[in-house]
Design an enzyme around this catalytic site. Structure first.
Site, short mmCIF file in Angstrom:
data_model
loop_
_atom_site.label_atom_id
_atom_site.label_comp_id
_atom_site.label_asym_id
_atom_site.label_seq_id
_atom_site.Cartn_x
_atom_site.Cartn_y
_atom_site.Cartn_z
N ASP A 183 25.30 27.33 -17.78
CA ASP A 183 24.38 27.13 -16.67
C ASP A 183 25.04 26.00 -15.89
O ASP A 183 25.00 24.84 -16.32
CB ASP A 183 23.00 26.71 -17.17
CG ASP A 183 22.05 26.48 -16.01
OD1 ASP A 183 22.50 26.01 -14.95
OD2 ASP A 183 20.86 26.77 -16.15
N HIS A 184 25.66 26.31 -14.76
CA HIS A 184 26.54 25.30 -14.15
C HIS A 184 25.77 24.07 -13.67
O HIS A 184 26.35 23.01 -13.49
CB HIS A 184 27.40 25.91 -13.05
CG HIS A 184 26.70 26.13 -11.74
ND1 HIS A 184 25.89 27.20 -11.53
CD2 HIS A 184 26.70 25.42 -10.59
CE1 HIS A 184 25.41 27.14 -10.29
NE2 HIS A 184 25.89 26.07 -9.69
N HIS A 246 18.50 27.47 -13.78
CA HIS A 246 18.76 26.13 -13.25
C HIS A 246 17.50 25.26 -13.17
O HIS A 246 17.49 24.11 -13.60
CB HIS A 246 19.39 26.22 -11.85
CG HIS A 246 20.60 27.10 -11.78
ND1 HIS A 246 21.49 27.20 -12.82
CD2 HIS A 246 21.08 27.91 -10.81
CE1 HIS A 246 22.46 28.04 -12.47
NE2 HIS A 246 22.23 28.49 -11.27
C1 BG6 Z 1 24.02 30.51 -8.86
C2 BG6 Z 1 23.20 31.58 -8.20
O1 BG6 Z 1 23.76 30.44 -10.23
O2 BG6 Z 1 23.72 29.25 -8.27
C3 BG6 Z 1 23.43 31.60 -6.71
O3 BG6 Z 1 23.53 32.84 -8.76
C4 BG6 Z 1 23.22 30.24 -6.12
O4 BG6 Z 1 22.59 32.57 -6.07
C5 BG6 Z 1 24.00 29.19 -6.88
O5 BG6 Z 1 23.63 30.27 -4.77
C6 BG6 Z 1 23.63 27.79 -6.41
O6 BG6 Z 1 24.49 26.87 -7.00
P1 BG6 Z 1 24.80 25.47 -6.30
O7 BG6 Z 1 25.68 24.76 -7.27
O8 BG6 Z 1 25.45 25.78 -4.99
O9 BG6 Z 1 23.46 24.81 -6.12
#
Ligand code: BG6
Length: 502
Positions: A183-184, A246
């Protein structure tokens, strides 16, 4: 970040794909640039496309150039990395590709004189995950508990039942300790800083509960639409794409009990406790506890933006939500009856992610009514992106002969304080997999716990298609029903604002 020591081979399934290009290439390059990678390191790209090593190499370099936030690619560093790249093309359903992989491992390890970590990174659509897991299993490539690791990207299933099935497939082949579910958001610096802020300071924890906190708002707003991902997004929607992972992770970090030690499982246990304590939403309450929206056309930063239903890969009458908000309660001693409001959406006015803690008002107003036009209880704003920082808003006396109060901010900005670029989430996470540290990755029970929370909403939304889509303009703050969700409790959404960086 420390230099990693153990020889490692990163095997990327889906080597020519978007994720490799956008996220993995810059992360690998930044790790190279900062000398964090082990001396003995190789990347093996696998793809169904018969691209060849040269094209793979160019694709990685191009991704690094576009997304690494560095001014130029340092050629000598890149060349050193390029010498350790390999490419295999083939069908993931064909055992031949796994046998070839084994040969490559042997060659590299013979050359290095060491066994290396084998990191299987699945940068692939979910549909091929089981093929790859079975292929690795049959080739005996999953058996080495110490060296073989598998990295799986979201979505982890489509609902609770499919997540359980995916987890049981993964753990029938790998041990849970070998599985790294990404989960980045957990790799973002400020997200990690939530733990430091809460548990490395004695000041905040004593007031971090229902006695002092009135409610919490978590906002993850995006300006982008679905871009080229319409086909995927049509089957996902904001609830699955963002809230299930997230926003739930942010909620867990904000509300978990203090960990006893900084051990991966200790931290993950504490997060699972939160998920287990979330009050289940009965299906007949979904209308009161959750709202959905879909963007129509409008404008973002002065540019015209088209409606979701006109995006490529999206049905003209799509009922997929691009915005979702919900209210949750956590039934435990610390949080009983404190509402948590979560919202996320695409094509909103600003890109911003933040957690806003609203404290209770003072118990008694000692100042005259004339001292302030609008009393504002204290707020703590945890900014996750684009600017990273923390702001505490409190009341202060304005200079002058009369007693006038106004809210002022005490600010901490990462950039201003540390004067350095924070590592990108994928950089941190890749380094952690190589190190064998699973703290920032999702365990099977976390994934399933958070599916359980949203499952009733998914069901009700599926069974009752929306009648008002599109219901918010691109460039707005989402549908009116989202304001109504929080207004029913006498609150309003605080407009997200990033801290200024001088
Ligand atoms: C991803 C989603 O996990 O996270 C995307 O699949 C989203 O739809 C993205 O745009 C958002 O990541 P960040 O790091 O730009 O907030």
């Amino acid at each position: 970040m420390k230099t990693l020591k153990k020889p490692s081979i990163l095997i990327i399934f889906g080597a020519m794909g978007d994720l490799t290009w956008r996220k993995l290439a810059p992360a690998i390059y930044n790790l190279v640039l900062q000398n964090h990678l082990p001396e003995q390191f190789a990347v093996i790209g696998l793809d169904g496309k018969d691209a060849g090593l040269e094209k793979f190499h160019q694709r990685l370099k191009d991704g690094a150039k576009h997304f690494c936030q560095c001014s130029e690619i340092a050629d000598e560093k890149w060349d050193a990395l390029a010498g350790n790249m390999r490419f295999l093309s083939g069908d993931f359903a064909d055992q031949a590709i796994y046998s070839e992989l084994k040969e490559q491992f042997k060659k590299l390890e013979d050359e290095w004189g060491h066994a290396a970590n084998h990191i299987f990174y699945l940068a692939t659509p979910p549909a091929v995950v089981s093929l790859i897991v079975n292929g690795l299993d049959q080739a005996g490539l999953a058996a080495d508990r110490e060296h073989a690791r598998i990295v799986v990207e979201k979505p982890f299933g489509h609902d609770l039942a499919s997540a359980v099935a995916l987890n049981s497939l993964l753990t029938s082949v790998f041990d849970e300790s070998q599985v790294y579910r990404i989960d980045h958001y957990l790799g973002k610096e400020t997200v990690q800083n939530i733990l430091a802020f809460r548990f490395a300071n004695a000041l905040f924890e004593p007031i971090w509960d229902r006695r002092y906190i009135d409610h919490v708002q978590i906002t993850v707003s995006e300006q982008v639409g679905v871009e080229h991902r319409g086909a995927y997004y049509e089957h996902a929607g904001a609830l699955r794409d963002m809230i299930q992972n997230h926003l739930m992770q942010l909620l867990c970090l904000i509300t978990m009990e203090p960990m006893v030690s900084f051990e991966p499982n200790e931290i993950r246990n504490k997060k699972v406790d939160v998920l287990r304590a979330i009050r289940p939403i009965p299906e007949d309450q979904v209308g009161l506890m959750a709202v959905r929206g879909q963007y129509g056309d409008g404008s973002i930063n002065g540019h015209k933006a088209k409606a979701y239903q006109e995006e490529p890969g999206v049905a003209g009458d799509s009922s997929t939500e691009t915005f979702a908000a919900m209210k949750l309660f956590i039934d435990n001693w610390r949080w009983q009856d404190v509402p948590f409001y979560l919202r996320t959406g695409k094509r909103l006015q600003k890109k911003i992610s933040e957690v806003m803690i609203h404290f209770r008002p003072v118990p008694h107003q000692s100042f005259p009514n004339t001292a302030s036009l609008a009393w504002q209880p204290n707020h703590l704003m945890i900014h996750i992106q684009p600017e990273e920082g923390i702001v505490l808003r409190f009341q202060a006396k304005e200079p002058g002969a009369t007693m006038h109060l106004s809210p002022v901010d005490m600010k901490f900005s990462y950039l201003e304080t540390f004067k350095t670029r924070s590592p990108e989430a994928y950089e941190t996470l890749l380094a952690d997999v190589m190190e064998g540290d699973a703290t920032l990755f999702m365990r099977a029970d976390q994934v399933e716990g958070s599916w359980s929370v949203i499952e009733p909403i998914l069901k009700v939304w599926e069974n009752t298609p929306p009648s008002d889509f599109p219901n918010y303009e691109s460039g707005s703050w989402g549908p009116q029903s989202c304001d109504a969700l929080i207004a029913r409790d006498g609150h309003i959404w605080t407009l997200p604002e990033a801290p200024e960086v001088k």
